[in-house]
Design a protein around this motif. Structure first.
Motif, PDB file in Angstrom:
ATOM      1  N   GLN A  15       4.701  68.323  44.679  1.00 61.33           N
ATOM      2  CA  GLN A  15       5.446  67.260  44.001  1.00 61.33           C
ATOM      3  C   GLN A  15       5.478  67.597  42.525  1.00 61.33           C
ATOM      4  OE1 GLN A  15       6.598  64.145  45.325  1.00 61.33           O
ATOM      5  NE2 GLN A  15       7.424  63.554  43.334  1.00 61.33           N
ATOM      6  N   ASN A  17       6.946  66.182  38.781  1.00 59.78           N
ATOM      7  CA  ASN A  17       7.498  65.026  38.074  1.00 59.78           C
ATOM      8  C   ASN A  17       7.780  65.406  36.623  1.00 59.78           C
ATOM      9  OD1 ASN A  17       7.094  62.826  40.175  1.00 59.78           O
ATOM     10  ND2 ASN A  17       5.019  63.642  39.985  1.00 59.78           N
ATOM     11  N   GLN A  19       8.051  64.649  32.853  1.00 60.86           N
ATOM     12  CA  GLN A  19       7.339  63.699  31.999  1.00 60.86           C
ATOM     13  C   GLN A  19       8.311  62.676  31.408  1.00 60.86           C
ATOM     14  OE1 GLN A  19       4.619  65.559  29.260  1.00 60.86           O
ATOM     15  NE2 GLN A  19       4.827  63.922  27.767  1.00 60.86           N
ATOM     16  N   THR A  77      -8.382  79.612  43.206  1.00 55.88           N
ATOM     17  CA  THR A  77      -8.693  78.376  42.486  1.00 55.88           C
ATOM     18  C   THR A  77      -7.702  78.077  41.366  1.00 55.88           C
ATOM     19  OG1 THR A  77     -10.192  79.642  41.067  1.00 55.88           O
ATOM     20  CG2 THR A  77     -11.149  78.532  42.986  1.00 55.88           C
ATOM     21  N   ALA A  79      -3.509  79.207  39.673  1.00 60.48           N
ATOM     22  CA  ALA A  79      -2.270  79.949  39.887  1.00 60.48           C
ATOM     23  C   ALA A  79      -1.324  79.692  38.727  1.00 60.48           C
ATOM     24  CB  ALA A  79      -1.614  79.534  41.201  1.00 60.48           C
ATOM     25  N   GLY A  81       2.910  80.823  37.497  1.00 61.82           N
ATOM     26  CA  GLY A  81       4.120  81.471  37.962  1.00 61.82           C
ATOM     27  C   GLY A  81       5.344  80.643  37.663  1.00 61.82           C
ATOM     28  N   LEU A  83       8.608  78.594  39.062  1.00 58.36           N
ATOM     29  CA  LEU A  83       9.229  77.873  40.182  1.00 58.36           C
ATOM     30  C   LEU A  83      10.722  77.768  39.923  1.00 58.36           C
ATOM     31  CD1 LEU A  83       6.391  75.366  40.139  1.00 58.36           C
ATOM     32  CD2 LEU A  83       7.184  76.194  42.348  1.00 58.36           C
TER      33      LEU A  83
ATOM     34  N   GLN B 308      14.471  75.498  37.000  1.00 59.78           N
ATOM     35  CA  GLN B 308      13.345  76.420  36.978  1.00 59.78           C
ATOM     36  C   GLN B 308      12.338  75.984  35.933  1.00 59.78           C
ATOM     37  OE1 GLN B 308      15.041  80.225  36.141  1.00 59.78           O
ATOM     38  NE2 GLN B 308      15.470  79.761  33.997  1.00 59.78           N
ATOM     39  N   THR B 309      11.107  76.355  36.169  1.00 55.06           N
ATOM     40  CA  THR B 309      10.058  76.027  35.221  1.00 55.06           C
ATOM     41  C   THR B 309       8.872  76.933  35.452  1.00 55.06           C
ATOM     42  OG1 THR B 309       8.669  74.256  34.356  1.00 55.06           O
ATOM     43  CG2 THR B 309       8.975  74.302  36.719  1.00 55.06           C
ATOM     44  N   ASP B 310       8.134  77.208  34.376  1.00 57.62           N
ATOM     45  CA  ASP B 310       6.839  77.856  34.522  1.00 57.62           C
ATOM     46  C   ASP B 310       5.801  76.787  34.820  1.00 57.62           C
ATOM     47  OD1 ASP B 310       7.642  80.431  34.175  1.00 57.62           O
ATOM     48  OD2 ASP B 310       7.324  80.441  32.006  1.00 57.62           O
ATOM     49  N   ALA B 311       4.825  77.147  35.589  1.00 57.26           N
ATOM     50  CA  ALA B 311       3.793  76.177  35.940  1.00 57.26           C
ATOM     51  C   ALA B 311       2.439  76.861  36.008  1.00 57.26           C
ATOM     52  CB  ALA B 311       4.105  75.520  37.284  1.00 57.26           C
ATOM     53  N   GLY B 312       1.430  76.127  35.604  1.00 55.36           N
ATOM     54  CA  GLY B 312       0.058  76.576  35.772  1.00 55.36           C
ATOM     55  C   GLY B 312      -0.724  75.499  36.490  1.00 55.36           C
ATOM     56  N   LEU B 313      -1.401  75.897  37.544  1.00 59.99           N
ATOM     57  CA  LEU B 313      -2.137  74.923  38.352  1.00 59.99           C
ATOM     58  C   LEU B 313      -3.575  75.372  38.543  1.00 59.99           C
ATOM     59  CD1 LEU B 313       0.895  75.339  39.972  1.00 59.99           C
ATOM     60  CD2 LEU B 313      -0.020  73.284  41.064  1.00 59.99           C
ATOM     61  N   ALA B 314      -4.433  74.402  38.740  1.00 49.78           N
ATOM     62  CA  ALA B 314      -5.827  74.683  39.073  1.00 49.78           C
ATOM     63  C   ALA B 314      -6.256  73.801  40.236  1.00 49.78           C
ATOM     64  CB  ALA B 314      -6.718  74.438  37.865  1.00 49.78           C
ATOM     65  N   ILE B 340      11.411  74.906  30.174  1.00 47.50           N
ATOM     66  CA  ILE B 340      12.372  75.984  30.273  1.00 47.50           C
ATOM     67  C   ILE B 340      13.737  75.370  30.500  1.00 47.50           C
ATOM     68  CG2 ILE B 340      13.172  77.916  31.659  1.00 47.50           C
ATOM     69  CD1 ILE B 340      10.345  78.676  32.149  1.00 47.50           C
ATOM     70  N   GLY B 343      16.034  73.205  32.783  1.00 44.24           N
ATOM     71  CA  GLY B 343      14.850  73.119  33.621  1.00 44.24           C
ATOM     72  C   GLY B 343      14.267  71.751  33.750  1.00 44.24           C
ATOM     73  N   LEU B 344      13.106  71.771  34.264  1.00 43.23           N
ATOM     74  CA  LEU B 344      12.409  70.542  34.579  1.00 43.23           C
ATOM     75  C   LEU B 344      11.806  69.926  33.328  1.00 43.23           C
ATOM     76  CD1 LEU B 344      11.677  69.022  37.209  1.00 43.23           C
ATOM     77  CD2 LEU B 344       9.479  70.153  37.084  1.00 43.23           C
ATOM     78  N   LEU B 346       8.810  69.369  30.386  1.00 40.93           N
ATOM     79  CA  LEU B 346       7.387  69.088  30.501  1.00 40.93           C
ATOM     80  C   LEU B 346       7.158  68.117  31.658  1.00 40.93           C
ATOM     81  CD1 LEU B 346       6.548  68.637  26.716  1.00 40.93           C
ATOM     82  CD2 LEU B 346       5.929  70.574  28.183  1.00 40.93           C
ATOM     83  N   GLY B 347       6.132  68.403  32.393  1.00 41.72           N
ATOM     84  CA  GLY B 347       5.865  67.512  33.511  1.00 41.72           C
ATOM     85  C   GLY B 347       4.576  67.875  34.200  1.00 41.72           C
ATOM     86  N   THR B 348       4.362  67.227  35.323  1.00 37.89           N
ATOM     87  CA  THR B 348       3.152  67.470  36.112  1.00 37.89           C
ATOM     88  C   THR B 348       3.539  68.013  37.475  1.00 37.89           C
ATOM     89  OG1 THR B 348       3.180  65.214  36.973  1.00 37.89           O
ATOM     90  CG2 THR B 348       1.904  65.612  34.953  1.00 37.89           C
ATOM     91  N   ILE B 349       2.638  68.748  38.041  1.00 39.43           N
ATOM     92  CA  ILE B 349       2.871  69.296  39.374  1.00 39.43           C
ATOM     93  C   ILE B 349       1.591  69.148  40.181  1.00 39.43           C
ATOM     94  CG2 ILE B 349       2.330  71.646  38.547  1.00 39.43           C
ATOM     95  CD1 ILE B 349       4.332  72.643  40.715  1.00 39.43           C
ATOM     96  N   THR B 350       1.724  68.714  41.403  1.00 37.81           N
ATOM     97  CA  THR B 350       0.579  68.582  42.304  1.00 37.81           C
ATOM     98  C   THR B 350       0.916  69.253  43.630  1.00 37.81           C
ATOM     99  OG1 THR B 350       1.384  66.456  43.132  1.00 37.81           O
ATOM    100  CG2 THR B 350      -0.186  66.407  41.293  1.00 37.81           C
TER     101      THR B 350
END
Lengths: 89, 373
Positions: A15, A17, A19, A77, A79, A81, A83, B308-314, B340, B343-344, B346-350
């Motif tokens: 998901q 969103n 901001q 743990t 990532a 990249g 999207l 498109q967007t760059d994303a960093g997740l933990a 970007i 693009g999307l 600033l935002g959050t990704i889960t």
């Protein structure tokens, strides 16, 4: 991507969103992280889109890298990249 | 409790539905020791309708004459006719005919009034009970014209095989558009059937509402469907979201099940769009729906926008480790998207992800998947 030295395969849901707005994309995701390069390649579907994308559907990709996975041990743990989604209506 | 497979397969072009036909009929009150309960099938001409039914639980009846292509019958005819009773579970299928009256063998769900017509030929598959020497026939399925006038269906192509451990422990994505062909599905192997577990989705080479959702060739989902008579069995779970006429309903809604059933049922006529994931359960591919839409969204042939967007997740929670399958299930991920354009922003990704490590060994004969546990 082949995985001669092993791979972390994954699948699930996501998901996103934007901001401060009602814009969001969500759907299913599945992909693979190749060891030891940690290269990540995944595909996504867009099944729920809101805000300015309300009613759209589509598919996408996620390419980058995932770190922290230990072959036959804990899964990755983190990532990073890019999207990309192609939205249709 | 099964109708002869070859006839159902010919009628529905879906061998997996052979296990579907169990319309449960308990023995009638007062059944004696001579009670028998057997499947039967017969083609014939509808002679009369509206024969008196045994009780109010039956929705109708008709007499069938000029019987032919019978199977399973060892009696019960009077003056060359049998009386067939219909219930709320009886299903009707109608196929158009060409100008010469030849069956086009394009069966679609229909109604009793359109199928059971005096002086028209039908094929009936159902059950009969014998008690005290008295035969009572019940219809599970009625086809007009008889399916016996259709050519044998072509043999299904082979079912794709799993390509590695990832096909067993995790799931591929699918997004397919078709129509509801049955308001139910089977468990593993199709041995059991229930509308509570899901539904069966069909595709048609001639219908606009048929899209296997593939951009690559060969299309894996299409290969699986064609191996099952151009149908997919779709499992539904408590996480399946239903979109009936654009309105979203989740398991948290008090009207979840009525909307669920209405969405699936409407898919028979309005079409259905299903997204989700699928995997190999050891005997066959299983499709798990995450979203079910009826009618399907407007066919998405027009590319409106690329985002498109760059994303960093933990990872915030590693989930649960299952040593049996060497799978980390339900790991939770959170992160940020960057700005970007276009693009999307600033935002959050889960994400909620399941992980499985697959090791592919190099062998003298080539590459073979060898999952490490």
């Amino acid at each position: 991507m082949g995985c001669p030295n092993g791979c972390w395969d994954f699948s699930g849901t996501y998901q996103v969103n934007r901001q401060g707005s009602a814009d969001s994309l969500g759907g299913d995701i599945a992909g693979r992280v190749v060891e030891p390069s940690t290269a990540l390649d995944a595909q996504t579907t867009v099944t729920v889109a809101t805000g300015q994308w309300n009613g759209f559907s589509g598919t996408g990709t996620w390419q980058g890298g995932a770190q922290g996975g230990v072959p036959n041990g804990p899964s990755p743990t983190s990532a990073t990249g890019q999207l990309v989604w192609n939205l249709h209506a | 409790m099964r109708v002869r497979p070859s006839l159902l397969a010919r009628a529905l072009s879906i061998p997996a539905l052979v296990a579907v036909v169990a319309v449960q009929m308990g023995p009638p009150a007062g059944a004696g020791t001579t009670y028998q309960d057997n499947p039967f099938g017969s083609a014939g001409t509808v002679a009369t309708t509206g024969s008196p039914a045994p009780d109010a639980s039956y929705t109708g009846s008709f007499t069938l004459g000029s019987l032919n292509n019978n199977y399973g019958m060892n009696g019960g005819q009077q003056n060359g006719q049998i009386t067939v009773y219909e219930t709320s579970q009886t299903r009707y299928y109608k196929s158009p005919v060409d100008s010469g009256g030849n069956n086009l063998c394009q069966y679609a769900p229909s109604t009793m009034g359109q199928v059971v017509v005096i002086n028209q030929n039908v094929f009936v598959a159902g059950r009969y009970i014998v008690t005290g020497g008295q035969y009572t026939f019940y219809a599970n399925y009625v086809w007009n014209p008889p399916t016996t006038t259709c050519p044998p269906p072509p043999a299904n192509p082979g079912n794709p095989k799993p390509q590695g451990a990832g096909d067993i422990y995790l799931r591929r994505l699918f997004a397919a558009t078709g129509f509801t062909s049955e308001n139910g599905t089977g468990l593993v192997g199709g041995a059991l059937w229930s509308p509570l577990w899901g539904f069966t989705m069909g595709f048609s080479a001639t219908a606009a509402l048929s899209d296997y959702g593939c951009s690559a060739s060969p299309c894996h989902v299409q290969e699986i469907a064609l191996a099952h008579g151009n149908h997919l069995r779709i499992d539904t779970t408590e996480i399946t979201t239903y979109w009936l006429n654009g309105q979203k309903t989740t398991a948290a809604s008090p009207d979840y099940f009525p909307v669920r059933n209405a969405t699936i049922s409407q898919g028979q006529t309005a079409g259905i769009f299903v997204t989700g994931r699928y995997d190999w359960d050891g005997t066959d591919w299983r499709f798990f729906a995450t979203n079910v839409f009826s009618p399907p969204p407007t066919p998405g042939t027009t590319l409106l926008e690329t985002v498109q967007t760059d994303a960093g997740l933990a990872e915030t929670n590693s989930g649960t480790y299952d040593p049996t399958t060497n799978t980390w299930a339900g790991s939770q991920w959170q992160g940020q998207t960057n700005n970007i354009s276009p693009g999307l922003g600033l935002g959050t990704i889960t994400m909620t992800l399941d992980w499985h490590f697959t090791w592919v060994a190099q062998t003298a004969a080539g590459t073979s998947p060898v999952p490490i546990r």
